[in-house]
Design an enzyme around this catalytic site. Structure first.
Site, PDB file in Angstrom:
ATOM      1  N   ALA A   1       0.834  -1.205   0.000  1.00 24.27           N
ATOM      2  CA  ALA A   1       0.000   0.000   0.000  1.00 24.27           C
ATOM      3  C   ALA A   1       0.872   1.261   0.000  1.00 24.27           C
ATOM      4  O   ALA A   1       0.585   2.222  -0.717  1.00 24.27           O
ATOM      5  CB  ALA A   1      -0.934  -0.008   1.207  1.00 24.27           C
ATOM      6  N   TYR A   2       1.927   1.241   0.781  1.00 27.41           N
ATOM      7  CA  TYR A   2       2.848   2.374   0.820  1.00 27.41           C
ATOM      8  C   TYR A   2       3.453   2.603  -0.567  1.00 27.41           C
ATOM      9  O   TYR A   2       3.495   3.731  -1.068  1.00 27.41           O
ATOM     10  CB  TYR A   2       3.955   2.102   1.839  1.00 27.41           C
ATOM     11  CG  TYR A   2       4.975   3.200   1.978  1.00 27.41           C
ATOM     12  CD1 TYR A   2       4.744   4.284   2.807  1.00 27.41           C
ATOM     13  CD2 TYR A   2       6.187   3.142   1.290  1.00 27.41           C
ATOM     14  CE1 TYR A   2       5.691   5.294   2.947  1.00 27.41           C
ATOM     15  CE2 TYR A   2       7.135   4.148   1.409  1.00 27.41           C
ATOM     16  CZ  TYR A   2       6.880   5.218   2.242  1.00 27.41           C
ATOM     17  OH  TYR A   2       7.824   6.210   2.372  1.00 27.41           O
ATOM     18  N   GLY A   3       3.903   1.521  -1.206  1.00 25.72           N
ATOM     19  CA  GLY A   3       4.477   1.632  -2.546  1.00 25.72           C
ATOM     20  C   GLY A   3       3.477   2.156  -3.555  1.00 25.72           C
ATOM     21  O   GLY A   3       3.823   2.953  -4.435  1.00 25.72           O
ATOM     22  N   ALA A   4       2.221   1.723  -3.427  1.00 27.38           N
ATOM     23  CA  ALA A   4       1.186   2.174  -4.363  1.00 27.38           C
ATOM     24  C   ALA A   4       0.940   3.672  -4.238  1.00 27.38           C
ATOM     25  O   ALA A   4       0.797   4.375  -5.248  1.00 27.38           O
ATOM     26  CB  ALA A   4      -0.107   1.403  -4.106  1.00 27.38           C
TER      27      ALA A   4
ATOM     28  N   LYS B   1       3.047   5.929  -3.146  1.00 26.64           N
ATOM     29  CA  LYS B   1       4.217   6.645  -3.643  1.00 26.64           C
ATOM     30  C   LYS B   1       4.299   6.578  -5.164  1.00 26.64           C
ATOM     31  O   LYS B   1       4.750   7.535  -5.808  1.00 26.64           O
ATOM     32  CB  LYS B   1       5.489   6.082  -3.003  1.00 26.64           C
ATOM     33  CG  LYS B   1       5.620   6.380  -1.517  1.00 26.64           C
ATOM     34  CD  LYS B   1       5.734   7.876  -1.246  1.00 26.64           C
ATOM     35  CE  LYS B   1       6.109   8.183   0.191  1.00 26.64           C
ATOM     36  NZ  LYS B   1       6.245   9.620   0.459  1.00 26.64           N
TER      37      LYS B   1
END
Length: 264
Positions: free
Chosen positions: A168-171, A173
């Site tokens: 979710a964090y990568g998405a 960003k």
């Protein structure tokens, strides 16, 4: 007779001399390092975050070193708070030239199905919507005062490919990368440059939190990094300072990796 000639030397102006800079997430980590660096490089800085005590401490540190700094409490998930913080920079200093959108929140590492919906929504509100709100307010302030300027968003190398530990964090960003590129195309004709940096493993409270939740994470990241270590926050801040400076005058719409070669 002494024939040695003397020459007056003038110190080179700072990288951000004469500029007003707005920094989110400035109470600690990369944001605090950036605020200190920007002030050393000649900028008048407004630090923003939710953590009032930390903001006050960093602001006082900058002033003690001879820099110009103020701070404002700002919740990136609240539109009115973001607009008020950006407006405060103009109230204090009369203009806005550059902004570093660094503030972010995290969730524990783990596969996609383990991310609670509430955590996903909070990531969206702070890391993506907060960046969008800040950029919109900053563009308006730059346009109305300095006329031209630069914005840098803090992304992550975790946005550049599949991210099983922080999906979710990568998405969020990755979406910030898209906003960055779209803004660069939109506002470039006005002389407003917009870029992002994508740090790799960096010695901040964020990565220490991830390490506590997923022991060995930092070692795994370091093993994939050709330089063989995590970055200091100051090293990441240097990249942001350059992109915000006039020395990067022909750079816009890029996502600059600051990762020790991990994604090479």
């Amino acid at each position: 007779m002494d024939n040695t000639s003397t020459m007056e030397t003038t110190a080179a102006p700072g990288l951000l001399a004469g500029k007003v800079a707005f920094v989110t997430g400035a109470g600690r980590g990369i944001g605090a390092a950036a605020a200190r660096l920007f002030a050393r490089e000649g900028a008048r800085v407004l630090l923003a975050a939710r953590t009032k005590a930390q903001l006050k401490a960093v602001t006082e540190e900058i002033r003690a070193a001879g820099g110009v700094a103020e701070h404002v409490v700002c919740d990136l998930a609240d539109a009115a708070s973001v607009r008020a913080a950006v407006d405060r920079a103009v109230e204090l200093y009369g203009r806005l030239d550059v902004a570093f959108n660094n503030g972010a929140t995290v969730t524990p590492p783990g596969p996609l199905e383990h991310v609670p919906e509430a955590d996903f929504d909070h990531l969206y509100a702070v890391n993506l919507k907060g960046s969008w709100l800040a950029m919109a307010a900053e563009v308006a302030a730059i346009r109305a005062t300095a006329g031209t300027g630069a914005i840098v968003n803090n992304s992550s190398v975790g946005s550049l490919r599949g991210n099983p530990e922080l999906p979710a964090y990568g998405a969020m960003k990755r979406a910030v990368n898209s906003l960055t590129e779209s803004a660069a195309v939109t506002y470039g004709p006005e002389g407003i440059r917009v870029n992002a940096i994508a740090p790799g493993s960096t010695l901040t409270e964020m990565i220490r939190t991830w390490e506590a939740d997923s022991p060995g994470l930092l070692d795994r990241l370091t093993a994939r990094t050709p330089l063989g270590r995590a970055a200091d926050p100051e090293e990441v801040a240097e990249a942001a300072a350059w992109l915000l400076s006039d020395r990067a005058s022909y750079v816009t719409g890029t996502v600059l990796r600051v990762d020790g070669g991990a994604w090479a």
